[in-house]
Enzyme design. Structure first.
Site, PDB file in Angstrom:
ATOM      1  N   SER A 128      42.336  50.984  32.294  1.00 16.14           N
ATOM      2  CA  SER A 128      41.333  50.742  33.410  1.00 16.14           C
ATOM      3  C   SER A 128      41.307  52.236  34.225  1.00 16.14           C
ATOM      4  O   SER A 128      40.648  53.283  33.616  1.00 16.14           O
ATOM      5  CB  SER A 128      41.770  49.648  34.537  1.00 16.14           C
ATOM      6  OG  SER A 128      41.025  49.503  35.260  1.00 16.14           O
ATOM      7  N   HIS A 185      39.524  41.978  31.041  1.00 15.90           N
ATOM      8  CA  HIS A 185      39.905  43.384  31.476  1.00 15.90           C
ATOM      9  C   HIS A 185      41.419  43.080  31.650  1.00 15.90           C
ATOM     10  O   HIS A 185      41.767  42.270  32.581  1.00 15.90           O
ATOM     11  CB  HIS A 185      39.078  43.643  32.712  1.00 15.90           C
ATOM     12  CG  HIS A 185      39.336  45.013  33.034  1.00 15.90           C
ATOM     13  ND1 HIS A 185      39.069  46.164  32.302  1.00 15.90           N
ATOM     14  CD2 HIS A 185      40.076  45.790  34.136  1.00 15.90           C
ATOM     15  CE1 HIS A 185      39.500  47.560  32.870  1.00 15.90           C
ATOM     16  NE2 HIS A 185      40.068  47.285  33.848  1.00 15.90           N
ATOM     17  N   GLU A 215      35.300  42.287  29.212  1.00 15.96           N
ATOM     18  CA  GLU A 215      35.183  43.176  30.323  1.00 15.96           C
ATOM     19  C   GLU A 215      34.945  42.941  31.824  1.00 15.96           C
ATOM     20  O   GLU A 215      35.569  43.268  32.697  1.00 15.96           O
ATOM     21  CB  GLU A 215      35.038  44.553  29.917  1.00 15.96           C
ATOM     22  CG  GLU A 215      35.732  45.289  28.682  1.00 15.96           C
ATOM     23  CD  GLU A 215      37.111  45.880  29.288  1.00 15.96           C
ATOM     24  OE1 GLU A 215      37.621  45.468  30.171  1.00 15.96           O
ATOM     25  OE2 GLU A 215      37.540  46.786  28.204  1.00 15.96           O
TER      26      GLU A 215
END
Length: 529
Positions: free
Chosen positions: A232, A451, A342
């Site tokens: 991330s 995510h 995501e």
């Protein structure tokens, strides 16, 4: 100087087969100090080692300074302070959001029970037990995510990775640093730009890399075999270090592994002036002749309180306190990846958007304020309101928590993650070896392969960890009979896919949703956020 939207990271505690009972006894010598660690017989930990001088007092909001020579005895048997986190809460969930999804999303903002402090520039080193200075093992340097607003090297100290590396015959050393966050590490505005103190969190990371070069040999590591690795915001950090200085990595690392993060088209740091001014006002520094210096003198609690009022990555507002510097050349071997869904975690703050007109206004005001009406209309065409076309993908009409949720989820996932990653690997392919993967595994009911959903496959000792470890040791993720992961080229953009079920791995092409992703990338380059 540029700014960036924050990225979520799932702070997951992953169970592993590593014994949890650690006892004191191992030590290393650094300068004039003896550093005391702990061992469980398989791995050895040295926790909370300072790598830079404490950024307190007049060193607040300044570039990190190298740590002074070590002296005496350094007790490295417990985690060091984590950096001051920005506080925020998730709004209430609709009743039809599955409990598994709610728990997963709550984990995004979980913070370990470790003290927070400005004096937080410390790192952990985890080694195979019994290594010596002559071992010269490859080194993995982990950078946590958390939207540059929270995160901690205490979330996962790396024992599972090191233990697994021993099991597969490729032992590595694991390093994880803390770095300054939010207003303490990523202020924007003209005052910050003029003084040259933007991106302090990234500068902290860079200082940790320099520490590795200077000291990792004492722990049995090889400073010429360093792979930087993040997820991330940590992956975005990796990409920016790879791109910085025109691709000159200063000999600090030789490869990068990026999980759900890549450099985006960022606007000038001056775009954040309003946020800087608001923090200055809320901190009581508006009357000061030098507002930045005033921010250095107030109690940390006052600055934190002002910071907590600023936009966060779980808010409807997209703009955050991040300024980054990106360049055009990249010369480092890399692995880059995305999760399939995501955007599913990012879209919950936008459930109040229920009509096509509201979606159009949301995209225009928050992502492309300078785009024309026709350009925004194209977004609506490429991301239809039909839930079956949205994210979590492949779920039909299910999980449509609002009339626009799955549409926003698909768009935001592409804008934040998919389009930047695809553009990144397309740009660097041909300059050095690149491997790319897509994760469809570890799906959570209600939000899909969200995510961060790949993290258990890494920290839980799954196949993804094996690829990473082999890449860190040989610069090739393949070998030992593993399913072959082909290199990515623009002529043949092969993509390793991790998935649940009886066929856990397959190779496909990086062409999914080609039209909308290409358009998002093009529009983002035309109108940097």
């Amino acid at each position: 100087m540029f700014y960036l939207t924050g990225c979520l990271v799932a702070l997951v505690a992953v169970a592993s087969a590593v014994p949890t009972q650690f006892v004191s006894s191992p030590s290393v010598s650094l300068d004039g100090a003896t550093v005391i660690g702990t061992t469980n017989g398989t791995t050895t930990r040295y926790l909370g080692i300072p790598y830079a001088q404490p950024p307190i007092g007049d060193l607040r909001l300044r570039l990190p300074k190298p740590v002074l020579p070590y002296k005496g005895v350094l007790n490295a048997t417990a985690f060091g302070n984590q950096c001051i986190q920005q506080d925020f809460v998730l709004g209430p969930f609709p009743s039809n959001v599955p409990q598994a999804a709610q728990q997963y999303l709550q984990d995004f903002i979980a913070i370990p029970d470790v003290p927070q402090s400005e004096d937080c520039l410390n790192l952990n080193v985890v080694t195979p037990s019994g290594v010596t200075r002559q071992s010269k093992l490859p080194v993995l340097v982990w950078i946590y995510g958390g939207g540059y607003q929270h995160g901690s090297n205490a979330v996962e100290p790396g024992d599972a990775i090191v233990a697994r590396s021993i099991q597969i015959g490729h032992p590595v050393i694991y390093v994880a640093m803390n770095y300054r966050l939010s207003a303490f590490g990523f202020l924007g505005g003209k005052e910050v730009k003029e003084e040259g103190v933007g991106n302090l969190g990234l500068q902290d990371q860079r200082e940790a890399f320099r520490w590795v070069q200077k000291y990792i040999s004492a722990f049995g590591g090889d400073p010429s075999k360093v792979t930087i690795w993040g997820q991330s915001a940590g992956a975005i950090s990796v990409s920016l270090h790879m791109l910085a200085n025109g691709g000159n990595n200063e000999g600090l690392f030789r490869a990068g592994f990026l999980e759900s993060g890549a450099p985006g088209p960022y606007g000038d740091v001056l775009e954040l002036q309003d946020t800087y001014d608001q923090i200055v006002t809320d901190a009581g520094c508006a009357p000061a002749n030098n507002t930045l210096q005033c921010l250095r003198t107030i109690p940390a609690s006052v600055l934190k309180a002002a910071m907590d009022k600023s936009p966060s990555f779980v808010d409807y507002v997209v703009r955050l306190l991040l300024a980054v510097t990106a360049y055009t050349q990249e010369l480092t071997d890399s692995l880059a990846s995305n999760d399939e869904d995501e955007g599913s975690a990012f879209a919950f703050p936008s459930l109040n958007i229920t009509t096509d007109d509201e979606f159009s206004g949301y995209v225009s005001s928050n992502f492309y304020p300078k785009a024309s009406g026709d350009e925004i209309a194209k977004i609506l065409e490429l991301y239809p309101a039909n839930p079956a076309a949205g994210s979590p993908f492949g779920t039909g009409d299910k999980f449509a928590y609002s009339p626009q949720y799955k549409r926003i989820s698909a768009f935001q996932g592409d804008w934040i993650e998919q389009a930047p990653r695809r553009l990144f690997v397309q740009q660097i392919s041909g300059k050095q070896p690149v491997y790319a993967f897509l994760n469809k595994g570890g799906k959570v009911e209600g939000i899909g392969a969200a995510h961060g959903s790949e993290l258990p496959n890494v920290y839980g000792g799954g196949g993804m960890a094996d690829y990473l470890i082999r890449f860190a040791t040989t610069l090739d993720p393949n070998g030992h009979g593993a399913f072959h992961w082909p290199q990515y080229t623009n002529e043949n953009p092969q993509l390793l896919t991790f998935q649940d079920g009886s066929i856990p791995l397959k190779v496909g092409l990086d062409t999914y949703r080609s039209a909308p992703i290409a358009y998002v990338a093009k529009l983002s380059l035309t109108y940097p956020a």
